[in-house]
Design an enzyme around this catalytic site. Structure first.
Site, short mmCIF file in Angstrom:
data_model
loop_
_atom_site.label_atom_id
_atom_site.label_comp_id
_atom_site.label_asym_id
_atom_site.label_seq_id
_atom_site.Cartn_x
_atom_site.Cartn_y
_atom_site.Cartn_z
N ASN A 1 0.44 -1.42 0.26
CA ASN A 1 0.09 0.33 0.15
C ASN A 1 0.86 1.29 -0.09
OD1 ASN A 1 0.62 -0.50 2.92
ND2 ASN A 1 -0.58 0.83 3.27
N CYS B 1 -3.85 1.51 6.36
CA CYS B 1 -4.17 1.59 7.65
C CYS B 1 -4.09 2.48 9.12
CB CYS B 1 -2.42 0.52 8.76
SG CYS B 1 -2.72 -0.94 7.47
N GLU C 1 3.62 -3.33 12.29
CA GLU C 1 2.57 -2.69 12.03
C GLU C 1 1.57 -3.17 11.40
OE1 GLU C 1 0.02 -0.36 9.72
OE2 GLU C 1 1.48 0.48 9.57
N GLU D 1 8.07 2.70 15.41
CA GLU D 1 8.95 3.16 14.46
C GLU D 1 8.64 4.17 14.24
OE1 GLU D 1 8.21 0.31 10.46
OE2 GLU D 1 6.12 0.62 11.03
#
Length: 458
Positions: free
Chosen positions: A136, A268, A234, A437
């Protein structure tokens, strides 16, 4: 694990369904060889002066900057991203490399007061890091793991998604052009079940950084556990967009569409659950409908396009499954003909048991739900297994802080939909992931802490 027979993967342009490239797939034997080479390169890289590592990373950033338009156009072709988004993504890679380079010489340990001597800590690289990137956002998310890992003294083996390997392969070429050592940053295109699994199960890979579905993230976590391997995950999201009646409702409605339509909803962090206080609900819907219908969906290479296609036919069919014919909804438009197109869609009057309320659709579909008060808004916002991101709109600063503290999510925005900055930490609660992150602590996530005590007693 036995090696799999080599094969090639065709890369399709999601807007036209035309084949733009054919990329050989990596087998397990090739992963094994790459780990050996990366370990040797990492040993030399970790032994280099920090200033030299920082200089090479900045040079890498400069070379990326010289190729921004090329990288952006490549992303448009392989991922169907709008040109504006793709340019931002290439720029994010450049900026993250620069930011990480600034941390190389600041990756310091501590001196801890103890009796009878001196105690110090050192932050040492892990070794070889496997980064498994999604389709994505192929470029920036690959860089989220790669840049800080390299800056901390590690080698990186990057496994891009099967559908979007082209920008990753080009970045590896640019790294060599910038002067990074051979085999230090290497791309392994191929199937997740083969190349990705091989990285997870390889004893020579010290850590896996993965962005993708919660289902696969759990498998990676279980696979890493057998080797006590570190992971940063993630994963999915079902983020709320909470609009209180005291907010600037006009602005909240105007900005709501792109909060879930950016990258065709394949994000997301997409704010796919729009929660609106009941006293402002009707007015919000009046404003939302024209805003959704005005979104320009079409050729991603056109500067005016705001939303492009979905990544694949598989994803298109998945999204369609959440919006059966006859559903009450606000709908925009999308092109006919070739390509994986789905129109912007907001579902209204959604039944309590509708999967669209709770499952991550990963497409340009949102639901809008009324709520009564703060307590009700928080209950609805937290009624999900995910906890990645979200927004809330209010003019009341106290309410903004109360609700932000109460919503179980890792990244929240007030009167904004901004989730990601390379200078701030990013990650999720609950089944949205493990670890963080980006931000000032990104490099330390790729280090071991070594404690040394030096006796001063005679």
């Amino acid at each position: 694990m036995p090696d799999q027979p080599p094969h090639a993967h065709q890369i399709l342009d999601p807007a036209t369904e035309e084949v733009v490239a054919t990329v050989p797939a990596t087998g397990t034997a090739e992963v094994d060889a790459a780990v050996v080479r990366a370990a040797a390169a990492q040993h030399r890289w970790a032994g280099a002066a920090p200033a030299d590592r920082a200089r090479l990373l900045r040079r890498f950033a400069a070379v990326v900057d010289d190729h921004l338009e090329e990288l952006a156009r490549l992303e448009v072709k392989e991922a169907g991203h709008t040109l504006g988004n793709a340019r931002w993504e290439a720029g994010n890679v450049r900026d993250l490399l620069d930011y990480a380079a600034g941390g190389v010489e600041r990756l310091t340990g501590r001196q801890i007061p103890v009796a009878g001597g001196l105690d110090i800590t050192l932050l040492e690289p892990l070794g070889v890091v496997g980064v498994i990137a999604p389709w994505n956002f192929p470029m920036p998310i690959a860089a989220w793991g790669t840049a800080p890992a390299l800056a901390a003294g590690n080698a990186v083996l990057l496994k891009p998604a099967e559908t979007t390997p082209l920008t990753a392969l080009r970045l590896a070429e640019l790294a060599l052009e910038a002067g990074l050592p051979e085999h230090l940053f290497h791309v392994l295109p191929g199937a997740g079940e083969v190349a990705g699994r091989a990285l997870v199960e390889h004893p020579g890979v010290a850590k896996i950084v993965f962005t993708g579905s919660t289902r696969v993230g759990k498998e990676i976590m279980a696979g890493g556990a057998r080797l006590v391997k570190r992971v940063t995950l993630e994963l999915g999201g079902k983020s709320p967009n909470i609009v209180f009646a005291d907010a600037d409702v006009e602005r909240a409605a105007a900005e709501a569409p792109m909060a879930f339509l950016d990258n065709a909803g394949q994000d997301c962090c997409a704010r796919t659950r729009i929660l609106v206080q009941r006293t402002a609900y009707d007015r919000f819907l009046e404003l939302l409908a024209p805003a959704v219908r005005s979104v320009v969906v079409g050729d991603p290479s056109d500067e005016k396009t705001q939303m492009g296609p979905l990544i694949s036919r598989t994803q298109l069919e998945r999204v369609r499954g959440y919006v059966p014919e006859g559903r009450e909804a606000i709908r925009g438009s999308a092109p006919d003909g070739p390509g994986f197109w789905f129109p912007p869609t907001v579902l209204t009057d959604v039944p309590a048991d509708d999967p669209a309320l709770t499952e991550e659709i990963f497409g340009p579909v949102a639901v809008v739900i009324p709520f009564d008060d703060e307590e009700d808004a928080i209950r609805l916002a937290n009624d999900t297994e995910y906890g990645l991101s979200g927004s809330l709109w209010t003019r009341d600063l106290g309410r903004a802080l109360r609700v932000s503290r109460a919503v179980a999510a890792g990244n929240l925005s007030v009167n904004s939909h901004s989730s990601v900055r390379y200078s701030t930490p990013f990650g999720g609660y609950k089944q949205s992931g493990v670890g963080r992150e980006l931000g000032p602590d990104a490099l330390t996530a790729f280090t071991e802490t070594k404690n040394i005590f030096i006796s001063t007693e005679a």
